[in-house]
Design a protein around this motif. Structure first.
Motif, PDB file in Angstrom:
ATOM      1  N   PRO A  32       7.110  56.607  30.592  1.00  0.00           N
ATOM      2  CA  PRO A  32       6.596  57.302  29.415  1.00  0.00           C
ATOM      3  C   PRO A  32       7.624  58.318  28.921  1.00  0.00           C
ATOM      4  O   PRO A  32       8.316  58.953  29.721  1.00  0.00           O
ATOM      5  CB  PRO A  32       5.344  58.025  29.914  1.00  0.00           C
ATOM      6  CG  PRO A  32       5.130  57.619  31.315  1.00  0.00           C
ATOM      7  CD  PRO A  32       6.332  56.888  31.793  1.00  0.00           C
ATOM      8  N   VAL A  33       7.714  58.450  27.605  1.00  0.00           N
ATOM      9  CA  VAL A  33       8.646  59.403  26.994  1.00  0.00           C
ATOM     10  C   VAL A  33       7.842  60.405  26.192  1.00  0.00           C
ATOM     11  O   VAL A  33       7.104  60.031  25.280  1.00  0.00           O
ATOM     12  CB  VAL A  33       9.655  58.682  26.076  1.00  0.00           C
ATOM     13  CG1 VAL A  33      10.551  59.706  25.363  1.00  0.00           C
ATOM     14  CG2 VAL A  33      10.503  57.703  26.876  1.00  0.00           C
ATOM     15  N   GLY A  34       7.970  61.668  26.546  1.00  0.00           N
ATOM     16  CA  GLY A  34       7.250  62.709  25.829  1.00  0.00           C
ATOM     17  C   GLY A  34       7.888  63.014  24.485  1.00  0.00           C
ATOM     18  O   GLY A  34       9.081  62.779  24.278  1.00  0.00           O
ATOM     19  N   LYS A  35       7.075  63.531  23.582  1.00  0.00           N
ATOM     20  CA  LYS A  35       7.573  63.934  22.274  1.00  0.00           C
ATOM     21  C   LYS A  35       8.593  65.051  22.470  1.00  0.00           C
ATOM     22  O   LYS A  35       8.306  66.064  23.097  1.00  0.00           O
ATOM     23  CB  LYS A  35       6.405  64.427  21.411  1.00  0.00           C
ATOM     24  CG  LYS A  35       6.783  64.774  20.004  1.00  0.00           C
ATOM     25  CD  LYS A  35       7.051  63.534  19.206  1.00  0.00           C
ATOM     26  CE  LYS A  35       7.236  63.875  17.729  1.00  0.00           C
ATOM     27  NZ  LYS A  35       7.341  62.674  16.922  1.00  0.00           N
ATOM     28  N   GLN A  36       9.799  64.837  21.943  1.00  0.00           N
ATOM     29  CA  GLN A  36      10.850  65.840  22.047  1.00  0.00           C
ATOM     30  C   GLN A  36      10.904  66.673  20.772  1.00  0.00           C
ATOM     31  O   GLN A  36      10.503  66.212  19.704  1.00  0.00           O
ATOM     32  CB  GLN A  36      12.192  65.162  22.289  1.00  0.00           C
ATOM     33  CG  GLN A  36      12.242  64.397  23.593  1.00  0.00           C
ATOM     34  CD  GLN A  36      13.523  63.612  23.734  1.00  0.00           C
ATOM     35  OE1 GLN A  36      14.514  63.866  23.058  1.00  0.00           O
ATOM     36  NE2 GLN A  36      13.519  62.637  24.634  1.00  0.00           N
ATOM     37  N   ARG A  37      11.396  67.881  20.904  1.00  0.00           N
ATOM     38  CA  ARG A  37      11.515  68.751  19.731  1.00  0.00           C
ATOM     39  C   ARG A  37      12.537  68.189  18.761  1.00  0.00           C
ATOM     40  O   ARG A  37      13.539  67.597  19.179  1.00  0.00           O
ATOM     41  CB  ARG A  37      11.940  70.143  20.164  1.00  0.00           C
ATOM     42  CG  ARG A  37      10.885  70.837  20.967  1.00  0.00           C
ATOM     43  CD  ARG A  37      11.359  72.187  21.411  1.00  0.00           C
ATOM     44  NE  ARG A  37      10.362  72.723  22.323  1.00  0.00           N
ATOM     45  CZ  ARG A  37      10.089  73.997  22.440  1.00  0.00           C
ATOM     46  NH1 ARG A  37      10.740  74.866  21.715  1.00  0.00           N
ATOM     47  NH2 ARG A  37       9.170  74.397  23.272  1.00  0.00           N
ATOM     48  N   PRO A  38      12.301  68.400  17.463  1.00  0.00           N
ATOM     49  CA  PRO A  38      13.298  67.964  16.474  1.00  0.00           C
ATOM     50  C   PRO A  38      14.625  68.690  16.700  1.00  0.00           C
ATOM     51  O   PRO A  38      14.641  69.845  17.137  1.00  0.00           O
ATOM     52  CB  PRO A  38      12.694  68.372  15.132  1.00  0.00           C
ATOM     53  CG  PRO A  38      11.272  68.672  15.403  1.00  0.00           C
ATOM     54  CD  PRO A  38      11.145  69.015  16.849  1.00  0.00           C
TER      55      PRO A  38
END
Length: 142
Positions: A32-38
């Motif tokens: 799983p890949v978490g949402k990363q900051r822009p």
């Protein structure tokens, strides 16, 4: 060099009707890949490619499972088997929701569409990390 994630198979479980509601379930195989900051650069703001690739994988899995949520409200349940204890459950959930928000699966992920969203880390599974997703229509469209 391409991302190995793009070639991972998707285990599609399918769709059922229960109590007059459509329920779709599918599994996204791999870490799983978490949402990363822009990222902000001199050329603008962008979402990291790892996040975009994972959201595309969720979207493809949902389409393969036949998810067509229409315009009514839905509940999304996410069960996660990460490869290690590292990670952030709310960022994993956000990546899944953003992957589903790509039309025509969901037409948005705000509160008017996604009435309930839950995520649970089931166990660490270094051999077969994965995410199970269930999308349930909450109201029958008339």
């Amino acid at each position: 060099m391409g991302d190995a994630r793009a070639t991972l198979p998707v285990a599609v479980v399918g769709a059922v009707v229960a109590e007059g509601r459509m329920i779709w379930t599918f599994t996204v195989l791999g870490r799983p890949v978490g949402k990363q900051r822009p990222r902000v650069t001199g050329r603008g703001t962008f979402t990291p490619s790892e996040t975009l690739d994972y959201e595309r994988q969720v979207f493809s899995a949902a389409l393969a499972a036949g998810v067509r949520a229409g315009s009514g409200p839905v509940a999304v349940n996410v069960r996660i088997w990460p490869p290690s204890r590292r990670g952030d459950v709310d960022n994993w959930l956000k990546s899944v929701l953003d992957g589903l928000a790509r039309a025509p699966v969901l037409d948005g992920d705000d509160w008017t569409r996604v009435r309930r969203a839950s995520a649970e880390v089931v166990a660490v599974d270094a051999r077969q990390p994965r995410v199970d997703v269930t999308v349930t229509m909450l109201e029958v469209e008339r």
